[in-house]
Design an enzyme around this catalytic site. Sequence first.
Site, PDB file in Angstrom:
ATOM      1  N   CYS A  73       0.627  -1.153  -0.050  1.00  0.00           N
ATOM      2  CA  CYS A  73       0.119   0.071  -0.239  1.00  0.00           C
ATOM      3  C   CYS A  73       1.314   0.913   0.339  1.00  0.00           C
ATOM      4  O   CYS A  73       1.793   1.283  -0.562  1.00  0.00           O
ATOM      5  CB  CYS A  73      -1.001   0.252   1.174  1.00  0.00           C
ATOM      6  SG  CYS A  73      -0.287   0.439   2.522  1.00  0.00           S
TER       7      CYS A  73
HETATM    8  C1  RB5 Z   1      -3.839   5.467   0.670  1.00  0.00           C
HETATM    9  O1  RB5 Z   1      -5.765   4.899   0.965  1.00  0.00           O
HETATM   10  C2  RB5 Z   1      -2.606   4.637   1.728  1.00  0.00           C
HETATM   11  O2  RB5 Z   1      -3.863   5.240   3.087  1.00  0.00           O
HETATM   12  C3  RB5 Z   1      -2.810   3.506   2.121  1.00  0.00           C
HETATM   13  O3  RB5 Z   1      -2.313   3.052   0.839  1.00  0.00           O
HETATM   14  C4  RB5 Z   1      -1.486   3.033   3.069  1.00  0.00           C
HETATM   15  O4  RB5 Z   1      -1.047   3.425   3.018  1.00  0.00           O
HETATM   16  C5  RB5 Z   1      -2.238   2.819   4.194  1.00  0.00           C
HETATM   17  O5  RB5 Z   1      -2.366   2.428   5.149  1.00  0.00           O
END
Ligand code: RB5
Length: 155
Positions: A73
């Site tokens: 993420c």
């Molecule tokens: C984007 O939504 C970001 O907040 C996500 O990818 C992540 O980093 C969350 O932990």
Amino acid sequence: MTGLRIIVGADEAGVDYKDAVASDLGADPRVAEVIDIGVTRGDDDFTKPYPHVGLAAGQAIRDGLADRAILFCGTGLGVAIAANKIDGIRAATAHDSFSVERSVLSNNCQVLTMGQRVVGLELARWLAREWIGYTFDPDSASAAKVKILTDYEGC
Ligand code: RB5
């Protein structure tokens, strides 16, 4: 050792790294199967929030459908937090070689997570290659410590 069945997953903030690592894993003889749980550019679920990705990966490992998962993420944190909600799953965010090694050898993590906004692509690919080379030793001193976690969960 038979090949690993590895889930790859990401939210939209990690999808580019997920796709690159999925391609690497697919060409790696140590990997029997790459299971891509998305998200996928162009699909309706492209904006699916990161918790769904982490939870789905953890559930699939819990249910025996895969051995491990590598998730991305923005930071790697959200998908790790989500995967760790599943009993029996140990997920760690790691962006350096030593932590990647210890996540398996000390903590018997089945899930490695990284952040596309944190680490360079080539380092992420390198760490993924290293990660699949490690196997937890159930006879190691670390096993009793991991057991404290699994006992707590009632696993
Ligand atoms: C984007 O939504 C970001 O907040 C996500 O990818 C992540 O980093 C969350 O932990």
